[in-house]
Structures are given as structure tokens and as C-alpha cells.
Motif scaffolding. Sequence first.
Motif, mmCIF file in Angstrom:
data_model
loop_
_atom_site.group_PDB
_atom_site.id
_atom_site.type_symbol
_atom_site.label_atom_id
_atom_site.label_comp_id
_atom_site.label_asym_id
_atom_site.label_seq_id
_atom_site.Cartn_x
_atom_site.Cartn_y
_atom_site.Cartn_z
ATOM 1 N N ILE A 43 -14.008 1.882 8.582
ATOM 2 C CA ILE A 43 -12.952 0.735 8.658
ATOM 3 C C ILE A 43 -13.922 -0.661 8.486
ATOM 4 N N ASN A 44 -14.956 -0.800 9.105
ATOM 5 C CA ASN A 44 -15.859 -1.995 8.990
ATOM 6 C C ASN A 44 -16.464 -2.118 7.440
ATOM 7 N N SER A 45 -16.880 -0.965 7.060
ATOM 8 C CA SER A 45 -17.248 -0.876 5.785
ATOM 9 C C SER A 45 -16.279 -1.372 4.604
ATOM 10 N N LEU A 46 -15.031 -0.698 4.809
ATOM 11 C CA LEU A 46 -13.923 -1.206 4.024
ATOM 12 C C LEU A 46 -13.504 -2.515 3.896
ATOM 13 N N ALA A 47 -13.628 -3.087 5.152
ATOM 14 C CA ALA A 47 -13.138 -4.498 5.472
ATOM 15 C C ALA A 47 -14.151 -5.315 4.716
ATOM 16 N N ARG A 48 -15.645 -5.080 4.657
ATOM 17 C CA ARG A 48 -16.527 -5.959 4.255
ATOM 18 C C ARG A 48 -16.623 -5.909 2.694
ATOM 19 N N GLN A 49 -15.890 -4.683 2.075
ATOM 20 C CA GLN A 49 -15.703 -4.625 0.690
ATOM 21 C C GLN A 49 -14.289 -5.467 0.463
ATOM 22 N N GLY A 50 -13.493 -5.952 1.197
ATOM 23 C CA GLY A 50 -12.219 -6.506 0.871
ATOM 24 C C GLY A 50 -11.225 -5.466 0.463
ATOM 25 N N LYS A 51 -11.252 -4.219 0.961
ATOM 26 C CA LYS A 51 -10.434 -3.339 0.383
ATOM 27 C C LYS A 51 -9.386 -3.280 1.680
ATOM 28 N N THR A 52 -8.390 -4.099 1.451
ATOM 29 C CA THR A 52 -7.415 -4.507 2.721
ATOM 30 C C THR A 52 -6.483 -3.360 2.746
ATOM 31 N N SER A 53 -6.140 -2.809 1.724
ATOM 32 C CA SER A 53 -4.867 -1.636 1.789
ATOM 33 C C SER A 53 -5.633 -0.377 2.307
ATOM 34 N N ASP A 54 -6.653 -0.032 2.067
ATOM 35 C CA ASP A 54 -7.193 0.987 2.560
ATOM 36 C C ASP A 54 -7.638 0.796 4.282
ATOM 37 N N VAL A 55 -8.255 -0.385 4.462
ATOM 38 C CA VAL A 55 -8.229 -0.654 6.128
ATOM 39 C C VAL A 55 -7.147 -0.375 6.816
ATOM 40 N N ILE A 56 -5.880 -1.006 6.033
ATOM 41 C CA ILE A 56 -4.578 -0.678 6.917
ATOM 42 C C ILE A 56 -4.420 0.686 7.081
ATOM 43 N N ALA A 57 -4.347 1.362 5.937
ATOM 44 C CA ALA A 57 -3.891 2.696 5.828
ATOM 45 C C ALA A 57 -4.682 3.783 6.922
ATOM 46 N N LEU A 58 -6.279 3.317 6.889
ATOM 47 C CA LEU A 58 -7.019 4.006 7.695
ATOM 48 C C LEU A 58 -6.777 3.575 9.247
ATOM 49 N N ASN A 59 -6.661 2.212 9.628
ATOM 50 C CA ASN A 59 -6.320 1.992 10.983
ATOM 51 C C ASN A 59 -5.095 2.616 11.568
ATOM 52 N N THR A 60 -4.065 2.572 10.592
ATOM 53 C CA THR A 60 -2.649 2.976 11.021
ATOM 54 C C THR A 60 -2.995 4.545 11.359
ATOM 55 N N ALA A 61 -3.595 5.285 10.439
ATOM 56 C CA ALA A 61 -3.799 6.761 10.796
ATOM 57 C C ALA A 61 -4.699 6.900 12.052
ATOM 58 N N LEU A 62 -5.572 6.125 12.420
ATOM 59 C CA LEU A 62 -6.382 6.288 13.512
ATOM 60 C C LEU A 62 -5.751 5.810 14.614
ATOM 61 N N LEU A 63 -4.767 5.010 14.765
ATOM 62 C CA LEU A 63 -4.063 4.453 15.885
ATOM 63 C C LEU A 63 -2.971 5.382 16.195
ATOM 64 N N LYS A 64 -2.336 6.345 15.172
ATOM 65 C CA LYS A 64 -1.472 7.188 15.435
ATOM 66 C C LYS A 64 -2.165 8.467 16.105
ATOM 67 N N ILE A 85 -0.022 19.463 14.054
ATOM 68 C CA ILE A 85 0.236 19.256 12.617
ATOM 69 C C ILE A 85 0.131 17.522 12.284
ATOM 70 N N GLU A 86 0.871 17.037 12.901
ATOM 71 C CA GLU A 86 1.159 15.431 12.694
ATOM 72 C C GLU A 86 -0.730 14.851 12.698
ATOM 73 N N MET A 87 -1.317 15.451 13.777
ATOM 74 C CA MET A 87 -2.606 15.036 14.236
ATOM 75 C C MET A 87 -3.605 15.424 12.743
ATOM 76 N N VAL A 88 -3.049 16.630 12.290
ATOM 77 C CA VAL A 88 -4.040 16.836 11.108
ATOM 78 C C VAL A 88 -3.554 16.015 9.592
ATOM 79 N N GLU A 89 -2.421 15.788 9.940
ATOM 80 C CA GLU A 89 -1.912 14.976 8.655
ATOM 81 C C GLU A 89 -2.700 13.665 8.614
ATOM 82 N N GLN A 90 -2.821 13.032 9.810
ATOM 83 C CA GLN A 90 -3.454 11.718 9.951
ATOM 84 C C GLN A 90 -4.737 11.808 9.545
ATOM 85 N N TYR A 91 -5.478 12.736 10.027
ATOM 86 C CA TYR A 91 -6.784 13.059 9.935
ATOM 87 C C TYR A 91 -7.138 13.410 8.284
#
Length: 242
Positions: A43-64, A85-91
Motif C-alpha cells: 500500500i505504501n509503495s502504491l501510494a508513492r506511485q500515485g496509484k490511488t485506485s489500487d490503494v483504495i482497493a487494496l486497503n478495502t480488502a485488507l480492512l475486510k 471463502i470471503e477471506m480468500v476472495e479478499q486475499y
Amino acid sequence: MLHNLNEHTAQKIAFETNEQKMRYNLLLAQIDSHFIGNTMSTINSLARQGKTSDVIALNTALLKIIQNNLRVRDLDITHTIAQEIEMVEQYWIISKIRQENHVVLSWDVSDDILEENIPKNIIQPLVENSLFHGLTDELTGEMHGKINISIHGDAEQICIQVSDNGKGIQPLMLQYLNDPLNTMEYLRERGRHIGIANIRQRLEHFYKKNCLLISCKNGTTVTISIPRTNNMYGGIDHAENL
């Protein structure tokens, strides 16, 4: 006197059950902390690259995933199959963003066992093993192939299989991985397939026997055969305490 003896026995059983659960959660934390740490670094790496949509998707999955783990009482050590199953789908969402993952993930699950309780987080580490040890190109780092997760049950037990069509496992390593008596220190010393050793230990805490078998034919298949909920902890019904 009989009342005191019964009360002492009940207290002893409760203590041993909670101790068992705490040991299990310590083993579970070995996988969770490693996975969460790696994901947050991404997430930190993607944030530095300005990939906002990927950061949001990754952070949302991790939070779940984190919320799912914290959803229960501190000593609760099971999930329903639906929650697993939901855990695996978020992973899988996280993996698709973090790595060059072109792998197809498929499910074959009986609807009538979705609410059955099983030990927490025994499927995701197997999927991760398939990705990194079976389906990753060592030169390019890209992941290609298929992973199938099959979960079925009958009146007595549940069978979970995670199969891939990757490179397989060398015979000597397969022998080590299938030996519950001699493999733990070997695997930990080398830092590979720790997920297998961890899952095997956690299953043995539940069922007092080896429940995991690995086979290789056109890839790798890990099979976990476990009793249904009313047979947990070596045949003693602790369903209410789980």
C-alpha cells in the motif's frame, strides 16, 4: 464434596480449552502478521506511485480481512466456510494487485455446508503456497495457471482440497511435507512452506491427529479431511465454547 469435584472438573476443562485456543491463536498470528505487514508495505509503495485506485482497493480488502478476524470473541478460533471463502476472495484481490497474477481461481463448494465451522484461515495460506511455490515463474515473477478449491462434506467429515496445475513438489520435499513427526523444524529452518507446517500444527490442536495430506500429479493438491463441528477436539463436543 461431589459438587466441589464436579465444579473443579468443569473449571479444569474450561482452562484447558482456553489454553488450547490461545496456543492456536499464537500459531494463527504467525501467518496474519506476515501477510498484513507485506500488504501494508505494498500500500505504501502504491501510494508513492500515485496509484490511488489500487490503494483504495487494496486497503478495502485488507480492512475486510482484519474486520473478519476481529468480528468474534478474543478466543474464538473458528470461521464458517462462508467466512473462509470471503477471506480468500479478499486475499485474491490483494494478490491481483500486489503481484503479476494471471492465475484463474475457481470454486467447487457444496451449498449445504457453508455455515459449518472450520478452523480459521486454513485455506488462504494454501492458495498462497500454490501461487508462490507452484505457479510463479522463477525468472519473470509472473504467475500463470489454475487453482481450484473444492469443499464438500458428508455426515461425518468435511474434505477441503486446494489444487493447482503448477510445477509440483520434488519427491524428497513431498516426503518431508507429509511427515508430521519430522518436518516442522526442517521447514522452519529453511523458511519455506511454513504455511503447511503452521496449518498442520493448528489442525492437530483441534483434532489430535494428522488431517493434512499433499499429493502431486499434474501439479499439487493439498487435502484436509476434518470431522464436522460436533467432533472437534478429539471427539469432545466443544461447539458452544468455539
